[in-house]
Enzyme design. Structure first.
Site, PDB file in Angstrom:
ATOM      1  N   ARG A  21       0.855  -1.192   0.000  1.00 14.62           N
ATOM      2  CA  ARG A  21       0.000   0.000   0.000  1.00 14.62           C
ATOM      3  C   ARG A  21       0.886   1.236   0.000  1.00 14.62           C
ATOM      4  O   ARG A  21       1.952   1.244   0.625  1.00 14.62           O
ATOM      5  CB  ARG A  21      -0.902   0.033   1.243  1.00 14.62           C
ATOM      6  CG  ARG A  21      -2.033  -0.970   1.231  1.00 14.62           C
ATOM      7  CD  ARG A  21      -3.145  -0.596   0.226  1.00 14.62           C
ATOM      8  NE  ARG A  21      -4.270  -1.507   0.261  1.00 14.62           N
ATOM      9  CZ  ARG A  21      -4.427  -2.537  -0.587  1.00 14.62           C
ATOM     10  NH1 ARG A  21      -3.517  -2.791  -1.500  1.00 14.62           N
ATOM     11  NH2 ARG A  21      -5.495  -3.307  -0.497  1.00 14.62           N
TER      12      ARG A  21
ATOM     13  N   HIS B 222      -0.644   0.200 -10.125  1.00 12.72           N
ATOM     14  CA  HIS B 222      -1.317  -0.769  -9.239  1.00 12.72           C
ATOM     15  C   HIS B 222      -1.774  -2.001 -10.028  1.00 12.72           C
ATOM     16  O   HIS B 222      -2.967  -2.307 -10.108  1.00 12.72           O
ATOM     17  CB  HIS B 222      -2.499  -0.136  -8.501  1.00 12.72           C
ATOM     18  CG  HIS B 222      -2.833  -0.895  -7.230  1.00 12.72           C
ATOM     19  ND1 HIS B 222      -3.330  -0.287  -6.100  1.00 12.72           N
ATOM     20  CD2 HIS B 222      -2.721  -2.213  -6.917  1.00 12.72           C
ATOM     21  CE1 HIS B 222      -3.522  -1.208  -5.147  1.00 12.72           C
ATOM     22  NE2 HIS B 222      -3.162  -2.380  -5.635  1.00 12.72           N
TER      23      HIS B 222
END
Lengths: 306, 306
Positions: A221, A269
């Protein structure tokens, strides 16, 4: 049994069809405000209103490995939060990380630049023993990544909150062994869950402990990393580079310093995508197991955060 | 016992020192015209004169996996030609090939271009089942590469001259099964030895049999590939791309069409380097075994060519 579907940024139709096919005894529908109570929900970043209107949920099935977005919300009291375990994600993660480690270790960026400029170059081969890789987080994904790196004979260290044993991996555990873990590594791979304990864990103090010429791969993250500390350590030369797949704000804002940094490789991502068919099969199996009163893998401890 | 060293493009001192340390009972020196007879020779692309002046050699130890350059010469009648087996090369080859396969399959070149242009992009994940990889040559290097690709769950096919069995790999053998092997694959990895039978084996006829969107990785020898056939199939669109580490002439000549081709990734013959320490240890061990009359691995059949 009724299943409701409430996932941001996700086209619902193929999920609804897949869940109906996998659970022929259930009704499955997309959630709308004011909808009837459901037994289980398939979710990704749902609004608080959804959870408030569904107090009777028994299971909340997150269609990703990280549940940090979900745990920020107030959840129905009896709902088990269940995350995907693997479902085709670990092999993708192993691919992504091995590609990044090999690309850096073998200097393929440099060769590409050389050959792109018409230069047939020679670079002295680096020594594998000098490129110990550390994997932070030894869950399903972390263990698979560590195993893949061992396949290429890199020295591999692992670090996790509680002690683990993984074949061929030097395992370190807990806060006491964190600094020793970091100083044993030249390449650092972050696969930790995002919790209050791990937020900002990649910062000047910790990244400085990596061996000189250190390299960071962040696939967990964005909020694990203090962005400006990474840029400073790259500019000062203690770190040689970084491959980043996740960011504090996604998409990465246009003005962010990561975009044009010459030592940073960026991807949007994409390190481990949720694969729909595998995920539907796994979630359907877990719903049936919960209904039969059986234990299921991937139930989140809300206090621990993963 | 006397060992002579005659290797083109190689700095002799560290090899001489290493061989002396590994074989304390032997004298080791660099070959000069007119030098005394040696028992064994460590060679890389030696001149014919060297071989003519050393008719009594018992062993010719090649410091690479491919012996095609050596077998073109007239060899001393009693000399066994011995090639390096592994010596740290197979893990490098597995790295190189997996990096190239993953980079293509996961479209990391495309993501890099997107992000380099400031675009946060989405690309639909490709299906692993559509990316069968074929490995030509199932010796030490080929088997290691096939095993590494299986680790990432690609369907893997193998082809070799004589039938082999490799766990998890669909093995094909001989001329009869070559076309079937090719048409089962989307990505083709060449690790064959260069022999009269395999020269020009990668040509329009054979590369056309790959599945549409095919991809070639050549890490064996440049003379396996008909360069203009590859360029034509890329330009016609049947092949999606290629990663090439070896060329008919090395360094690749400045005017060659590979240099600026947008679908070709080039590296300067760096896929698996000879690692000096591992090679010295292996060659020293084999010299001692031959002297004791024991069999050693890697003895070349001069008729077969590997």
């Amino acid at each position: 049994m009724h299943i409701t579907f409430c996932c941001a940024d996700t086209r619902p139709e193929p999920w609804l069809e897949g869940l109906r096919a996998a659970l022929p005894g259930a009704t499955v529908s997309e959630w709308r405000p004011g909808a009837a109570q459901a037994d289980h929900a398939v979710v990704w970043s749902p609004p608080q209103q959804f959870l408030d209107e569904q107090p009777g949920l028994k299971g909340l099935f997150n269609i990703g490995a990280g549940v940090d977005a979900l745990l920020k919300l107030k959840l129905p009291p009896a709902a088990k939060v269940v995350r995907l375990d693997d479902a085709g994600m670990s092999v993708q993660m192993a691919e992504y990380v091995c590609h990044a480690v090999i690309r850096h270790f073998r200097e393929f960026d440099g060769y590409e630049a050389d050959m792109g400029a018409g230069r047939w170059s020679f670079r002295k081969p680096r020594t594998r023993a000098d490129f110990a890789v550390g994997v932070m987080g030894l869950g399903v994904l972390g263990q698979r990544v560590a195993k893949a790196l061992r396949h290429f004979e890199f020295p591999v260290h692992g670090w996790s909150r509680s002690a683990k044993a993984v074949e061929g991996v030097h395992c370190h555990a807990g806060a006491d062994q964190f600094d020793g873990f970091l100083s044993a590594c030249r390449v650092l791979v972050n696969l930790l869950p995002l919790t209050p304990d791990t937020r900002d864990i990649l910062n000047r103090r910790t990244l400085s402990r990596l061996q000189p010429g250190g390299y960071l791969i962040n696939v967990a993250r964005g909020a694990h990393l203090v962005d400006e500390d990474l840029i400073a350590l790259l500019d000062e030369g203690h770190l040689a580079g970084a491959t980043l797949d996740v960011f504090r704000t996604e998409p990465l804002p246009a003005e962010h310093g990561f975009w044009k940094h010459p030592k940073i490789t960026l991807t949007p991502h994409t390190s481990a995508r949720t694969l729909r068919d595998e995920s539907i099969a796994q979630i359907a199996g877990k719903i049936l197991a919960l209904e039969r009163g059986e234990p299921v893998a991937g139930v989140v401890d809300p206090v621990r955060g993963y």
